[in-house]
Design a protein around this motif. Structure first.
Motif, PDB file in Angstrom:
ATOM      1  N   THR A 510      43.420  50.097  79.865  1.00  8.14           N
ATOM      2  CA  THR A 510      43.800  51.274  79.259  1.00  8.14           C
ATOM      3  C   THR A 510      43.541  52.551  79.918  1.00  8.14           C
ATOM      4  OG1 THR A 510      43.785  49.908  77.157  1.00  8.14           O
ATOM      5  CG2 THR A 510      43.649  52.517  76.996  1.00  8.14           C
ATOM      6  N   ARG A 568      46.709  55.212  67.510  1.00  3.80           N
ATOM      7  CA  ARG A 568      47.749  54.053  67.271  1.00  3.80           C
ATOM      8  C   ARG A 568      47.907  53.797  65.911  1.00  3.80           C
ATOM      9  NH1 ARG A 568      49.281  50.694  71.312  1.00  3.80           N
ATOM     10  NH2 ARG A 568      48.332  51.513  73.392  1.00  3.80           N
ATOM     11  N   SER A 588      42.682  54.515  64.553  1.00  4.16           N
ATOM     12  CA  SER A 588      42.163  53.398  65.649  1.00  4.16           C
ATOM     13  C   SER A 588      43.171  54.015  66.879  1.00  4.16           C
ATOM     14  CB  SER A 588      42.280  51.767  65.433  1.00  4.16           C
ATOM     15  OG  SER A 588      43.693  51.496  65.492  1.00  4.16           O
ATOM     16  N   TYR A 590      42.384  55.209  71.362  1.00  5.14           N
ATOM     17  CA  TYR A 590      41.620  55.299  72.446  1.00  5.14           C
ATOM     18  C   TYR A 590      41.269  56.601  72.685  1.00  5.14           C
ATOM     19  CZ  TYR A 590      43.522  50.679  73.493  1.00  5.14           C
ATOM     20  OH  TYR A 590      43.971  49.178  73.474  1.00  5.14           O
ATOM     21  N   THR A 607      37.026  55.668  79.104  1.00  8.29           N
ATOM     22  CA  THR A 607      37.971  55.389  78.022  1.00  8.29           C
ATOM     23  C   THR A 607      37.567  54.278  77.419  1.00  8.29           C
ATOM     24  OG1 THR A 607      39.931  55.918  79.553  1.00  8.29           O
ATOM     25  CG2 THR A 607      40.451  54.827  77.576  1.00  8.29           C
ATOM     26  N   GLN A 609      37.992  52.344  73.229  1.00  4.48           N
ATOM     27  CA  GLN A 609      38.757  51.917  72.136  1.00  4.48           C
ATOM     28  C   GLN A 609      37.804  52.323  70.916  1.00  4.48           C
ATOM     29  OE1 GLN A 609      40.233  48.100  72.226  1.00  4.48           O
ATOM     30  NE2 GLN A 609      41.566  48.496  70.142  1.00  4.48           N
ATOM     31  N   SER A 611      37.535  52.551  66.671  1.00  2.00           N
ATOM     32  CA  SER A 611      38.143  52.285  65.174  1.00  2.00           C
ATOM     33  C   SER A 611      37.204  53.077  64.045  1.00  2.00           C
ATOM     34  CB  SER A 611      38.442  50.898  64.732  1.00  2.00           C
ATOM     35  OG  SER A 611      37.192  50.029  64.731  1.00  2.00           O
ATOM     36  N   VAL A 630      36.523  49.398  77.143  1.00  2.00           N
ATOM     37  CA  VAL A 630      37.723  48.694  77.823  1.00  2.00           C
ATOM     38  C   VAL A 630      37.884  48.580  79.231  1.00  2.00           C
ATOM     39  CG1 VAL A 630      39.263  49.365  75.815  1.00  2.00           C
ATOM     40  CG2 VAL A 630      39.056  50.997  77.677  1.00  2.00           C
TER      41      VAL A 630
END
Length: 661
Positions: A510, A568, A588, A590, A607, A609, A611, A630
């Motif tokens: 990502t 997302r 959620s 990035y 970067t 991720q 949530s 990530v």
């Protein structure tokens, strides 16, 4: 938990005592599961760990999030300008194309077609040659000296010439190298003959370090025009890197395997093996089919496969320039010039000689230049040399049976332009320009059209590996089977890359994905999500250096300078009914943060991720912010000698380590 939910619904139509019993069991189970979940992620404190957050922080994060940014899986190429105010303000200082001719140092010899010649003005000089001897992939040495006269055969692939004038008032010493003429026991003889040699095609790859597709238009305007207008090159618009640095680009091109998937070959790791013991290289496939192969790259003190890796146990190609280049670069006082020649000119001459001396053999040459582009310098001298080479390529009619590729590993990794979103995207989108031979286009009628179609789809270095095998006329099943990778790759001249291909499909982490649609976070230094993500990233960097804390300082977050988020999933509001099967996901996506770390003043880009969850229904509910690492952060300013204490034993940690004084 789902089973308990079903039982509750069934019991609602039956005995009330059963309903009460099942409800009590379900409630107890849910409380236990929720507490276990919170315990497993830990509490979020100043260290930047995952865990529970306050209602105030929860609301602050939720309110700062944009609307959904990633509504489609399809990769849409970012629309970046070739030039703008930022680009214009950060152009390198111009370097004259003839910079090396302007100096006082002159070369006394030249190598051409397997022979050594003294230049006319030095024809009476007395010279000796000491052959360069390969010891292993980290070192070479000079052999015994012997007399050298003008017109002699090349004494070895590389040699040091030591000369003096007849009156002994002038001296010259430099390392030269070239390509030898094949004999019955020389280059390429180890492989068997191909079944149908008419299907084999030559390939020349000219690689430049740190050159995005857009930067090639700014810095190599003349060579770019020749490639496109005269040789019919097709440039991949969405060619995306698969990781940080040069190895992440060249490993999959030359082996078909991502760096992340390769067997352990790094220095400082138990059980690490030589690269040619753990991977099958395209050089081997080609040599087994009778190809003559050449590989050389500049900047050998930090070689792509030798700085962090153990390198090769055996020389990987018939003409392996690394031993000679190691010695040449030690004698150089100027990274750009060798005497009155630009450094890259010698390697380009070696490629010319490869083709001149082996007219009846299929050939594969891979060269990689970094003396100018790695330091983000003006490329006018390189552009001039490439123009000369491409003029020769065209005049020699090599386009009839030779495909030529002008490419790079990644865009700029340091400097003012890199410290911007345009710079980040350019790093992920390097140059890959492919000119197909007429022979190939005659044999594969749809090859050019297929390549043109794929030029506007998401492509990767793994695809280039398969494409190279097919450009050369080899079937690619052996290499694919050897890689054992689960990724789907495509030969860009034979297969259409799906329009719907995503970074996940292509195996692109990502952090390097150019497809992400990002929204800038205002005032990132005070944004709760950005600061917590930055702390999490710094904590992960410290975890990497923890075993070497006696050498490396523990880093601390200094400041968050920029943050961008890709969302997302999102649900508005914070009043949710409890779902037994799933946590209540609020959002959620990035987040990419740029941060300064102390005490190194390192500028990093990471970067992660994230949530944002709310587990409601018990004691006012629990609000959880979770992060997932990530990929490794990028260091986007230079670390110089900050990591010297660990550079040899753990070179992969250099960007994270700030050595104790």
């Amino acid at each position: 938990m789902v089973r308990l939910a079903r039982q509750l619904r069934l019991a609602s139509a039956g005995n009330g005592r059963i309903r009460l019993m099942l409800a009590t069991i379900a409630t107890f189970a849910c409380v236990t599961w929720t507490v276990a979940l919170i315990s497993s992620v830990g509490k979020f404190g100043d260290s930047g760990q995952n865990g529970q957050i306050s209602l105030e922080d929860f609301d602050s994060i939720q309110q700062s999030l944009p609307e959904l940014t990633h509504k489609s899986q399809r990769c849409v190429s970012p629309k970046l300008p070739v030039t703008n105010q930022l680009v214009r303000a950060n152009r390198p200082r111009p370097i004259p194309a003839d910079v090396c001719q302007r100096g006082t140092s002159k070369n006394w010899l030249r190598v051409s077609e397997s022979r050594v010649y003294l230049r006319p003005e030095y024809s009476s000089a007395n010279c000796t040659a000491e052959p360069v001897v390969w010891l292993d992939d980290q070192s070479s040495e000079f052999g015994s000296a012997r007399p050298l006269r003008s017109g002699d055969k090349l004494p070895s692939l590389g040699f040091r010439a030591s000369c003096q004038s007849p009156d002994r008032t002038s001296r010259h010493s430099s390392v030269y190298y070239g390509v030898k003429r094949a004999t019955s026991s020389a280059a390429g003889s180890r492989g068997g003959s191909p079944t149908d040699s008419s299907e084999l095609g030559n390939v020349i790859m000219l690689g430049l370090d740190s050159l995005s597709r857009l930067e090639s238009l700014r810095s190599l305007p003349r060579a770019s025009r020749i490639m496109q207008d005269r040789l019919g090159a097709i440039t991949l618009q969405q060619y995306n890197i698969m990781g940080d640095g040069t190895p992440a680009a060249l490993l999959p091109i030359l082996t078909g395997v991502r760096e992340a998937d390769m067997p352990e070959s790094r220095k400082g790791f138990a059980g690490a093996r030589f690269l040619d013991d753990s991977l099958r290289w395209i050089f081997e496939d080609l040599r087994d089919r009778g190809f003559v192969t050449l590989y050389g790259e500049e900047g050998n003190f930090m070689g792509t496969f030798q700085l962090r890796f153990h390198g090769f146990r055996r020389q990987p190609t018939d003409f392996y320039l690394r031993p000679a280049l190691l010695q040449q670069e030690r004698l150089q006082t100027n990274a750009i010039c060798i005497g009155d020649e630009i450094a890259s000119a010698r390697m380009l001459l070696a490629v010319k000689d490869l083709f001149t001396l082996h007219p009846d053999r299929p050939k594969f040459a891979f060269t990689f230049f970094s003396s100018l582009s790695h330091e983000n310098q003006d490329l006018s001298p390189m552009d001039a040399e490439l123009v000369k080479f491409l003029d020769w390529f065209e005049a020699a009619n090599l386009s009839s049976n030779t495909s030529i590729i002008l490419m790079s590993d990644h865009g700029q990794r340091h400097g003012p332009l890199r410290n911007s979103m345009q710079g980040k995207l350019e790093e992920s989108l390097p140059l890959m320009s492919i000119a197909l031979s007429r022979q190939l286009m005659s044999r594969k009628k749809a090859a050019a059209e297929m390549l043109r179609t794929n030029a506007n789809r998401l492509t990767t270095p793994v695809d280039i590996h398969r494409t190279l095998l097919n450009l050369s006329g080899l079937r690619d099943s052996t290499t694919l089977a050897a890689s054992g990778a689960s990724l789907t790759s495509y030969s860009l001249i034979d297969e259409a890359v799906p329009e719907t291909r995503s970074c996940s499909d292509a195996g692109i982490p990502t952090h390097w994905c150019s497809c992400l649609r990002l929204k800038k976070i205002q005032e990132p230094s005070s944004n709760e999500l950005a600061v917590r993500a930055a702390r999490f990233a710094v904590n992960q960097m410290n975890s990497a250096t923890e075993p070497f804390r006696h050498l490396c300082h523990e880093l601390q977050l200094g400041n968050v300078t920029e943050a961008d988020v890709s969302l997302r999933e999102r649900q508005m509001g914070r009043d949710f009914s409890y779902n037994m099967a799933n946590s209540d996901l609020v959002a959620s996506g990035y987040i990419t943060v740029r941060l300064f770390a102390k005490p190194s003043s390192g500028l990093y880009e990471a970067t992660v991720q994230f949530s944002l969850q709310q587990h409601s229904g018990f004691s006012g509910g629990r609000r959880i912010l979770k992060f997932l690492y990530v990929s490794e952060p990028s260091r986007i300013n230079r670390y110089g000698r900050q990591a010297d204490c660990i550079a040899q034993m753990q070179p992969h940690l250099r960007k994270f380590c700030f050595c104790e004084p």
